[in-house]
Structure formats: C-alpha cells, structure tokens
Motif scaffolding. Structure first.
Motif, PDB file in Angstrom:
ATOM      1  N   PRO A 243       0.838  -1.212   0.000  1.00 53.99           N
ATOM      2  CA  PRO A 243       0.000   0.000   0.000  1.00 53.99           C
ATOM      3  C   PRO A 243       0.869   1.256   0.000  1.00 53.99           C
ATOM      4  O   PRO A 243       1.912   1.317   0.636  1.00 53.99           O
ATOM      5  CB  PRO A 243      -0.815  -0.132   1.291  1.00 53.99           C
ATOM      6  CG  PRO A 243      -0.022  -1.039   2.151  1.00 53.99           C
ATOM      7  CD  PRO A 243       0.671  -2.013   1.226  1.00 53.99           C
ATOM      8  N   LYS A 244       0.399   2.220  -0.788  1.00 54.28           N
ATOM      9  CA  LYS A 244       1.133   3.471  -0.919  1.00 54.28           C
ATOM     10  C   LYS A 244       0.969   4.299   0.355  1.00 54.28           C
ATOM     11  O   LYS A 244      -0.129   4.424   0.888  1.00 54.28           O
ATOM     12  CB  LYS A 244       0.610   4.250  -2.129  1.00 54.28           C
ATOM     13  CG  LYS A 244       1.420   5.476  -2.456  1.00 54.28           C
ATOM     14  CD  LYS A 244       0.893   6.129  -3.706  1.00 54.28           C
ATOM     15  CE  LYS A 244       1.713   7.363  -4.035  1.00 54.28           C
ATOM     16  NZ  LYS A 244       1.176   8.037  -5.237  1.00 54.28           N
ATOM     17  N   ARG A 245       2.093   4.840   0.845  1.00 55.06           N
ATOM     18  CA  ARG A 245       2.078   5.644   2.069  1.00 55.06           C
ATOM     19  C   ARG A 245       1.842   7.101   1.706  1.00 55.06           C
ATOM     20  O   ARG A 245       2.402   7.628   0.749  1.00 55.06           O
ATOM     21  CB  ARG A 245       3.401   5.512   2.819  1.00 55.06           C
ATOM     22  CG  ARG A 245       3.730   4.069   3.179  1.00 55.06           C
ATOM     23  CD  ARG A 245       5.021   3.984   3.938  1.00 55.06           C
ATOM     24  NE  ARG A 245       4.905   4.570   5.277  1.00 55.06           N
ATOM     25  CZ  ARG A 245       4.477   3.920   6.376  1.00 55.06           C
ATOM     26  NH1 ARG A 245       4.118   2.656   6.266  1.00 55.06           N
ATOM     27  NH2 ARG A 245       4.403   4.501   7.547  1.00 55.06           N
ATOM     28  N   THR A 246       0.972   7.733   2.523  1.00 52.80           N
ATOM     29  CA  THR A 246       0.671   9.147   2.321  1.00 52.80           C
ATOM     30  C   THR A 246       1.269   9.951   3.459  1.00 52.80           C
ATOM     31  O   THR A 246       1.470   9.445   4.565  1.00 52.80           O
ATOM     32  CB  THR A 246      -0.851   9.379   2.265  1.00 52.80           C
ATOM     33  OG1 THR A 246      -1.438   8.915   3.473  1.00 52.80           O
ATOM     34  CG2 THR A 246      -1.468   8.624   1.084  1.00 52.80           C
ATOM     35  N   SER A 248       1.068  13.712   5.608  1.00 48.65           N
ATOM     36  CA  SER A 248       0.370  14.973   5.882  1.00 48.65           C
ATOM     37  C   SER A 248       0.917  15.548   7.188  1.00 48.65           C
ATOM     38  O   SER A 248       1.496  14.841   8.017  1.00 48.65           O
ATOM     39  CB  SER A 248      -1.142  14.740   5.994  1.00 48.65           C
ATOM     40  OG  SER A 248      -1.425  13.909   7.096  1.00 48.65           O
ATOM     41  N   THR A 253       3.320  10.453   8.677  1.00 49.19           N
ATOM     42  CA  THR A 253       3.527   9.543   7.551  1.00 49.19           C
ATOM     43  C   THR A 253       2.891   8.211   7.868  1.00 49.19           C
ATOM     44  O   THR A 253       3.421   7.423   8.670  1.00 49.19           O
ATOM     45  CB  THR A 253       5.019   9.362   7.283  1.00 49.19           C
ATOM     46  OG1 THR A 253       5.606  10.644   7.075  1.00 49.19           O
ATOM     47  CG2 THR A 253       5.246   8.476   6.063  1.00 49.19           C
ATOM     48  N   THR A 255       0.044   5.001   6.268  1.00 46.98           N
ATOM     49  CA  THR A 255      -0.542   4.454   5.036  1.00 46.98           C
ATOM     50  C   THR A 255      -1.969   4.971   4.886  1.00 46.98           C
ATOM     51  O   THR A 255      -2.572   5.489   5.839  1.00 46.98           O
ATOM     52  CB  THR A 255      -0.540   2.923   5.085  1.00 46.98           C
ATOM     53  OG1 THR A 255      -1.343   2.495   6.185  1.00 46.98           O
ATOM     54  CG2 THR A 255       0.873   2.381   5.249  1.00 46.98           C
ATOM     55  N   ARG A 256      -2.483   4.789   3.673  1.00 51.22           N
ATOM     56  CA  ARG A 256      -3.844   5.248   3.415  1.00 51.22           C
ATOM     57  C   ARG A 256      -4.840   4.483   4.267  1.00 51.22           C
ATOM     58  O   ARG A 256      -5.812   5.059   4.774  1.00 51.22           O
ATOM     59  CB  ARG A 256      -4.154   5.068   1.912  1.00 51.22           C
ATOM     60  CG  ARG A 256      -5.501   5.650   1.480  1.00 51.22           C
ATOM     61  CD  ARG A 256      -5.759   5.334   0.028  1.00 51.22           C
ATOM     62  NE  ARG A 256      -4.753   5.951  -0.815  1.00 51.22           N
ATOM     63  CZ  ARG A 256      -4.808   7.220  -1.257  1.00 51.22           C
ATOM     64  NH1 ARG A 256      -5.831   7.987  -0.893  1.00 51.22           N
ATOM     65  NH2 ARG A 256      -3.852   7.700  -2.027  1.00 51.22           N
ATOM     66  N   ALA A 257      -4.610   3.181   4.449  1.00 52.27           N
ATOM     67  CA  ALA A 257      -5.554   2.383   5.256  1.00 52.27           C
ATOM     68  C   ALA A 257      -5.564   2.841   6.715  1.00 52.27           C
ATOM     69  O   ALA A 257      -6.622   2.930   7.349  1.00 52.27           O
ATOM     70  CB  ALA A 257      -5.187   0.900   5.165  1.00 52.27           C
ATOM     71  N   ALA A 259      -4.773   5.864   7.790  1.00 48.36           N
ATOM     72  CA  ALA A 259      -5.411   7.178   7.885  1.00 48.36           C
ATOM     73  C   ALA A 259      -6.918   7.050   7.843  1.00 48.36           C
ATOM     74  O   ALA A 259      -7.647   7.735   8.584  1.00 48.36           O
ATOM     75  CB  ALA A 259      -4.909   8.063   6.739  1.00 48.36           C
ATOM     76  N   GLU A 260      -7.449   6.153   6.978  1.00 45.32           N
ATOM     77  CA  GLU A 260      -8.905   5.989   6.906  1.00 45.32           C
ATOM     78  C   GLU A 260      -9.444   5.388   8.201  1.00 45.32           C
ATOM     79  O   GLU A 260     -10.529   5.754   8.671  1.00 45.32           O
ATOM     80  CB  GLU A 260      -9.244   5.092   5.704  1.00 45.32           C
ATOM     81  CG  GLU A 260      -8.960   5.752   4.346  1.00 45.32           C
ATOM     82  CD  GLU A 260      -9.261   4.815   3.204  1.00 45.32           C
ATOM     83  OE1 GLU A 260      -9.607   3.641   3.481  1.00 45.32           O
ATOM     84  OE2 GLU A 260      -9.175   5.258   2.018  1.00 45.32           O
TER      85      GLU A 260
END
Length: 317
Positions: A243-246, A248, A253, A255-257, A259-260
């Motif tokens: 999974p791509k890390r985002t 903010s 830092t 992962t998208r999962a 953060a959701e």
C-alpha cells in the motif's frame, strides 16, 4: 482586262465545305494548294453570272487554289467565236496544263484523260457539263465543283469515293502480302479460330460451386499452433503491491488504510459524544464535564482532543 465585281460585293457569299474537304484530305490525301481544272462551260456560266472564279474558289475551299486549263480546252473556246471569246480571254490567265495532244480532242475527253482512273495528281474539276460530271463520279477521289446560280459549291463525295474509302480501311486492318509469309503464328491462330467456330459449344449442366474440401481449414496449422501454446511457459502470478504511504502534517507519515481507520474512529467518537449530550439534555441534567479537577467548575476548560503525533504517539492540544 477589267472583271465584274466579286460575288461578295453583291451581298452573296461563297459557302465553305469543311466536311467534304476533310473527307478528301483523309481518304485521298488532297492538300493545298488545290489544283482545280476549270472547263469552258464553268467559265461561261461564271461570266454570265458575274462571278470572279479566281477570287471565289479560295473562299469556298478555305485555302490556296491554282486554277488550271488544258490546251484542248482553250482551243475549243476559241472555236466558239464570240460566245467563247470572254471565257477564252479569262482562261489565258490560268495555269496551262500541257496535255500533249497534237489535235483538239474536246475538253471533256481531255479532262478525263488528265484524271485517269485513280486521279493520282489530286485534281479538282469545275464544270457545268452534266455528262462529264456523271463520268467523273465513277472515278473515286475526284472532287467536283458546280454552280448553283451565283453560288459555287462542292458536291458530296460520290458512291465510288465512299466505297473506295471502306475498302482502304479494311485493307489497313489486314496484313499485307509480304507480311503473311513472315507471320506463321497468325496463320496458326486463324486455323484454331476456324476449328473452334466449327465445333458446337458444350452445354453446361448447371453452376458448380467450389470444392467443399478446399474450404476446410488446414489441420497442420492447427497442430502447430497447439504445440506452440504448450511449449510456451506459464505466466508467473503477479506479486501483491504494497500500500502506498501518504504524508500529511496532521496525521504524519501513515498508510492510506491507517489514515482511513483513524478518521473512522474519530467520527465514531464524535457521534458517541453527541448522543450523550442529547440524552443529558432530555433528562434535564447538566452535561458531563470533560477534563479539569474537582475544585474547578470546568467552565473555562476546553475539551481535550487527541491528535496523531507525527512520531507515532499521541499528544494533547
């Protein structure tokens, strides 16, 4: 030596005959300057109708013309006395053809001898003699000029001239005599054509379709394709992508999962707090206070909100 006014000066014009001239040019090779043999009858009628023959013939034929007379014709006009004096005087100005006759044989007979049987010299004949015109029409390739009142005209090609043209065209399509011995293939082809013409054409029973076996697909190509498919290696299963890390400022830092999941947890926590507040209001009791000590009233205390620490921990704001 004065001559009457030209025909064009009196309002009449000599007609042009391009179709007839074109026929004689193509069929018999008639070219300019046109050589016109003018007999005594034509000159006499032209003088009576005040026609300038030497001027009107070039207009009618649309080209250069050389008027001609024979010695026999000139002698015949002189024998007529006063009736032929004017015509004889005009004939002196024309080109004289030396016929070679020691004695006068008559103009009509002399002209026929000059024409011959093929008119090799390509001579025109201008005459009003009906019998002479009939004799000349039997010879192919002789253009005849007549007078219709004050208008000279060129007669239509005779039947002999037209038939001669057809014969010449057919001869052009056939090989000449000296070519036939050198063309054995042509003779062989003619023989085969004659044999085919004698045979009766074979009756065809009905339309025949293509051979059904020729429409089948080749089995050899199919076997080669199956062998190539069996020899080719099986494709490897694709590896699962990470999974791509985002990144903010607020959440750090992650992962998208992750953060959701955190956003969902915060939304559920806010919904629970709102439902507790609504239940307390309905019971008439004071809403619960969050944060602060026992001695403080907690009016100025702000609710503590957790936020994600960029280093992975939690901090209070």
């Amino acid at each position: 030596s004065s001559w009457p006014a030209a025909l064009g000066d009196e309002g009449e014009k000599a007609e042009e005959f391009p179709a007839q001239l074109g026929f004689y040019r193509l069929a018999f090779g008639v070219q300019q300057p046109y050589k016109v043999v003018v007999d005594g009858t034509f000159l006499t009628n032209a003088l009576q109708n005040k026609i300038h023959v030497k001027e009107q013939l070039p207009k009618m034929l649309s080209g250069k013309v050389t008027p001609m007379v024979t010695t026999c014709m000139l002698n015949e006009l002189r024998t007529l006395g006063d009736r032929g004096a004017g015509a004889a005087f005009i004939a002196k100005g024309y080109y004289r053809v030396k016929c070679g006759h020691q004695h006068n044989i008559g103009a009509a007979k002399c002209i026929k001898e000059q024409i011959g049987t093929t008119n090799e010299r390509k001579l025109f004949v201008a005459t009003q003699d009906v019998e002479l015109a009939l004799e000349l029409r039997k010879i192919p390739g002789v253009p005849i000029i007549r007078l219709n009142g004050q208008v000279p005209y060129l007669e239509e090609p005779s039947n002999a001239s037209k038939s001669n043209l057809k014969v010449d065209e057919e001869k052009k399509l056939q090989p000449s005599k000296w070519e036939l011995p050198k063309l054995p293939a042509l003779e062989h082809h003619k023989t085969l054509e004659a044999v085919k013409a004698e045979r009766k054409p074979a009756k065809r029973k009905g339309p025949k379709g293509p051979n059904p076996l020729s429409c089948l697909k080749s089995k050899k190509n199919k076997q080669v394709g199956d062998a190539a498919a069996a020899a080719s290696p099986a494709p490897h299963p694709a590896e699962p992508q990470k999974p791509k890390r985002t990144r903010s400022r607020r959440m750090g830092t992650v992962t998208r999962a992750e953060a959701e999941a955190r956003a969902t947890e915060q939304a559920n926590h806010g919904a629970t707090a709102a439902s507790d507040l609504v239940a307390a209001v309905k019971k008439g009791s004071a809403p619960p206070r969050h944060g602060g000590d026992d001695g403080d009233d907690g009016d100025d205390a702000a609710p503590a909100v957790d936020s994600a620490d960029p280093r992975g921990g939690r901090r209070k704001r």
